[in-house]
Design a protein around this motif. Structure first.
Motif, PDB file in Angstrom:
ATOM      1  N   LYS A  94      -2.046  22.763  31.550  1.00 49.81           N
ATOM      2  CA  LYS A  94      -2.872  22.967  30.609  1.00 49.81           C
ATOM      3  C   LYS A  94      -4.178  22.888  30.799  1.00 49.81           C
ATOM      4  O   LYS A  94      -4.639  23.514  30.129  1.00 49.81           O
ATOM      5  CB  LYS A  94      -2.371  21.235  30.639  1.00 49.81           C
ATOM      6  CG  LYS A  94      -3.734  20.293  29.220  1.00 49.81           C
ATOM      7  CD  LYS A  94      -3.245  19.220  29.029  1.00 49.81           C
ATOM      8  CE  LYS A  94      -4.144  18.921  27.732  1.00 49.81           C
ATOM      9  NZ  LYS A  94      -3.659  17.625  27.720  1.00 49.81           N
ATOM     10  N   ASP A  95      -4.807  22.712  32.219  1.00 52.86           N
ATOM     11  CA  ASP A  95      -6.637  23.310  32.437  1.00 52.86           C
ATOM     12  C   ASP A  95      -6.401  24.727  32.988  1.00 52.86           C
ATOM     13  O   ASP A  95      -7.005  24.462  34.340  1.00 52.86           O
ATOM     14  CB  ASP A  95      -6.225  22.315  33.443  1.00 52.86           C
ATOM     15  CG  ASP A  95      -6.617  20.687  31.676  1.00 52.86           C
ATOM     16  OD1 ASP A  95      -6.993  20.777  31.033  1.00 52.86           O
ATOM     17  OD2 ASP A  95      -6.105  19.849  32.754  1.00 52.86           O
ATOM     18  N   ASN A 119      -2.727  27.043  25.382  1.00 51.33           N
ATOM     19  CA  ASN A 119      -2.462  26.374  24.891  1.00 51.33           C
ATOM     20  C   ASN A 119      -0.842  25.526  25.792  1.00 51.33           C
ATOM     21  O   ASN A 119       0.210  26.303  25.762  1.00 51.33           O
ATOM     22  CB  ASN A 119      -1.010  27.280  23.677  1.00 51.33           C
ATOM     23  CG  ASN A 119      -0.896  26.225  22.616  1.00 51.33           C
ATOM     24  OD1 ASN A 119      -0.058  25.798  22.731  1.00 51.33           O
ATOM     25  ND2 ASN A 119      -0.589  26.347  21.417  1.00 51.33           N
ATOM     26  N   PRO A 120      -0.221  24.099  25.608  1.00 53.42           N
ATOM     27  CA  PRO A 120       0.066  23.648  26.681  1.00 53.42           C
ATOM     28  C   PRO A 120       1.591  24.310  25.754  1.00 53.42           C
ATOM     29  O   PRO A 120       2.709  23.371  26.334  1.00 53.42           O
ATOM     30  CB  PRO A 120      -0.340  22.696  25.955  1.00 53.42           C
ATOM     31  CG  PRO A 120      -0.671  21.860  25.172  1.00 53.42           C
ATOM     32  CD  PRO A 120      -0.882  23.620  24.938  1.00 53.42           C
ATOM     33  N   ASP A 199       4.997  15.971  16.470  1.00 49.27           N
ATOM     34  CA  ASP A 199       3.552  16.715  17.680  1.00 49.27           C
ATOM     35  C   ASP A 199       2.508  17.697  16.967  1.00 49.27           C
ATOM     36  O   ASP A 199       3.175  18.540  17.410  1.00 49.27           O
ATOM     37  CB  ASP A 199       3.722  16.281  18.724  1.00 49.27           C
ATOM     38  CG  ASP A 199       1.984  16.207  19.679  1.00 49.27           C
ATOM     39  OD1 ASP A 199       1.302  16.626  19.263  1.00 49.27           O
ATOM     40  OD2 ASP A 199       2.568  15.273  20.653  1.00 49.27           O
ATOM     41  N   ALA A 200       1.621  17.671  15.990  1.00 50.26           N
ATOM     42  CA  ALA A 200       1.188  18.466  15.162  1.00 50.26           C
ATOM     43  C   ALA A 200      -0.104  19.528  16.707  1.00 50.26           C
ATOM     44  O   ALA A 200       0.267  21.181  16.754  1.00 50.26           O
ATOM     45  CB  ALA A 200       0.220  17.640  14.410  1.00 50.26           C
ATOM     46  N   GLU A 201      -0.521  18.611  17.422  1.00 53.48           N
ATOM     47  CA  GLU A 201      -1.876  19.402  19.072  1.00 53.48           C
ATOM     48  C   GLU A 201      -0.407  20.380  20.065  1.00 53.48           C
ATOM     49  O   GLU A 201      -0.886  21.193  20.199  1.00 53.48           O
ATOM     50  CB  GLU A 201      -2.230  17.937  20.018  1.00 53.48           C
ATOM     51  CG  GLU A 201      -2.576  18.812  20.939  1.00 53.48           C
ATOM     52  CD  GLU A 201      -3.436  17.754  21.341  1.00 53.48           C
ATOM     53  OE1 GLU A 201      -3.968  18.117  22.924  1.00 53.48           O
ATOM     54  OE2 GLU A 201      -3.383  17.094  20.840  1.00 53.48           O
ATOM     55  N   GLN A 202       0.879  20.138  19.739  1.00 56.40           N
ATOM     56  CA  GLN A 202       1.613  20.195  21.078  1.00 56.40           C
ATOM     57  C   GLN A 202       2.834  21.484  20.683  1.00 56.40           C
ATOM     58  O   GLN A 202       3.961  22.525  20.822  1.00 56.40           O
ATOM     59  CB  GLN A 202       2.736  19.544  21.832  1.00 56.40           C
ATOM     60  CG  GLN A 202       1.960  18.334  22.772  1.00 56.40           C
ATOM     61  CD  GLN A 202       1.019  19.083  23.977  1.00 56.40           C
ATOM     62  OE1 GLN A 202       2.147  20.104  24.035  1.00 56.40           O
ATOM     63  NE2 GLN A 202       0.434  18.551  23.978  1.00 56.40           N
ATOM     64  N   PRO A 238      10.689  23.225  18.830  1.00 54.46           N
ATOM     65  CA  PRO A 238       9.766  23.250  17.680  1.00 54.46           C
ATOM     66  C   PRO A 238       9.234  22.785  16.436  1.00 54.46           C
ATOM     67  O   PRO A 238       9.972  22.108  16.115  1.00 54.46           O
ATOM     68  CB  PRO A 238       9.454  25.460  17.395  1.00 54.46           C
ATOM     69  CG  PRO A 238      11.185  24.700  18.901  1.00 54.46           C
ATOM     70  CD  PRO A 238      11.224  24.108  19.090  1.00 54.46           C
ATOM     71  N   LEU A 239       8.737  22.821  15.723  1.00 56.05           N
ATOM     72  CA  LEU A 239       7.692  22.048  14.817  1.00 56.05           C
ATOM     73  C   LEU A 239       8.158  22.924  13.937  1.00 56.05           C
ATOM     74  O   LEU A 239       8.714  22.322  12.441  1.00 56.05           O
ATOM     75  CB  LEU A 239       6.111  22.004  14.610  1.00 56.05           C
ATOM     76  CG  LEU A 239       5.663  21.248  13.317  1.00 56.05           C
ATOM     77  CD1 LEU A 239       6.488  19.228  13.785  1.00 56.05           C
ATOM     78  CD2 LEU A 239       3.899  20.764  13.500  1.00 56.05           C
TER      79      LEU A 239
END
Length: 292
Positions: A94-95, A119-120, A199-202, A238-239
Motif C-alpha cells: 500500500k505504501d 493502488n491497493p 468499497d469504492a476506495e478499494q 471487483p466492484l
C-alpha cells in the motif's frame, strides 16, 4: 541515457563485481520465498545492483531505503514441463515508494509500476517467459522512510484460465469451467448472499455469504456462525462486477489471491446440479462431489 543502455551498464556492474569477488549488497533476511534488504549497504554514488533469487509459489520482496537497482528472479520450487506456462502476478504494498518496477527481457524494459503508483487493488500479471523484474530506485533527496515492496504469486495458466479470478473475473462461467472450478478451487460452498458491501476506495465488493454446506476450503475463509448450524464468511470480487444481494442458493467457488478469498465461478445451485448430473450421466465429471 536510455533505459536499455542504463540496464546494460547496471548488469555489467554485477558481472564485474562477481569477477572481482566483491558483493553488491548485504541482505537483512532471505529464504526461498521472501527477501528483505537495504539500499544503505550501497555507496550512494554507485549504481550497484542486487541479484535476488526466489524459489517459491508465493512470497514478498521488501527493499528498504532503495538505491541502485534489484534484479528479482522468480522461479517455482520444482522445475516441471509446465514451467513456461506459469503466470507471475505482483501486488505492490500500500505504501510502496522509492523505485520503479520494470519487466525486463534481453535489455528491453517495460514499466509495470511507477514510483508511488500503489493502488491497493491493482495487480500486475505477466507470463514468466516474458522476462524478469528489474527494480530501479528513483533519485531521492531523502531516502528515509522509503520502502519499495510487493507480494508475488506464481499461478498456472490452467488455474488462471479455469477460475479467471484474475484474468476475467466478471465473465459468467461456462459449464466446463464450473465443473473444473469444483475440482481445483481453494474453496467450494453452497450458500446464499446475506449482504454486499461496496468499497469504492478499494474498488471491490465484499460479499457476506451464509453457508449451508461446506464442500472444501484450504484456508479459514468460512467459520461456524455464532448461532450454530452453519458457516459464514466474506468473499471479494471487483466492484465493476456489480454483485448484489438477492434470494436463492449459489455454489460459490474461488481461490486465495494474495491472502484474500476471491470469487470464481458462482452459478445458482440448481443450475450447478443440472450441469453436474448431465456430465455424470455422460461420464465426463473431472471429479466427484455430493450434490444432494
Amino acid at each position: 541515457m536510455g533505459f536499455a543502455n542504463m540496464l546494460r551498464r547496471l548488469l555489467l556492474s554485477v558481472l564485474m563485481a562477481t569477477v572481482l569477488g566483491r558483493g553488491t549488497s548485504l541482505q537483512y533476511s532471505s529464504d526461498m520465498c521472501n527477501w528483505k534488504g537495504s539500499g544503505l549497504t550501497h555507496e550512494s554514488h554507485k549504481k550497484d545492483v542486487e541479484q535476488v533469487y526466489l524459489r517459491c509459489a508465493e512470497g514478498s520482496v521488501e527493499w528498504l531505503y532503495p538505491t541502485g537497482a534489484l534484479i528479482v528472479n522468480l522461479r517455482p520450487n520444482t522445475f516441471t514441463s509446465a514451467y513456461k506456462h506459469l503466470t507471475v502476478c505482483i501486488k505492490p504494498f500500500k505504501d510502496s515508494k522509492g523505485a520503479n518496477i520494470y519487466l525486463e527481457k534481453t535489455g528491453e524494459l517495460k514499466l509495470l509500476v511507477k514510483d508511488g503508483d500503489n493502488n491497493p487493488n491493482r495487480v500486475h500479471c505477466f507470463g514468466i517467459g516474458q522476462g524478469g523484474l528489474f527494480i530501479e530506485a528513483t533519485p531521492q533527496q531523502d531516502i528515509s522512510r522509503k520502502i519499495t515492496g510487493f507480494q508475488y504469486e506464481l499461478i498456472s495458466q490452467r488455474t488462471l484460465s479455469d477460475l479467471h479470478t484474475v484474468s476475467d473475473p466478471c465473465r459468467p462461467c461456462g459449464d466446463t469451467e464450473v465443473l473444473l472450478a469444483v475440482c481445483i478451487s481453494d474453496f467450494v460452498v453452497r450458500g446464499s448472499i446475506r449482504a454486499v458491501t461496496d468499497d469504492a476506495e478499494q474498488q471491490e465488493s465484499i460479499i457476506e455469504v451464509s453457508v449451508d454446506k461446506l464442500f472444501k476450503q484450504k484456508s479459514k475463509v468460512f467459520l461456524p456462525n455464532k448461532e450454530g448450524g452453519g458457516w459464514e464468511g466474506l468473499i471479494r470480487t471487483p466492484l465493476e462486477c456489480g454483485v448484489k444481494a438477492g434470494a436463492g442458493d449459489f455454489l460459490f467457488t474461488g481461490r486465495m489471491h494474495f491472502g484474500e478469498p476471491r470469487l470464481g465461478c458462482a452459478p445458482r445451485y440448481r443450475d450447478f446440479q443440472r450441469i453436474y448430473q448431465e456430465a455424470k450421466n455422460k461420464g465426463l465429471n473431472p471429479c466427484e462431489i455430493t450434490t444432494d
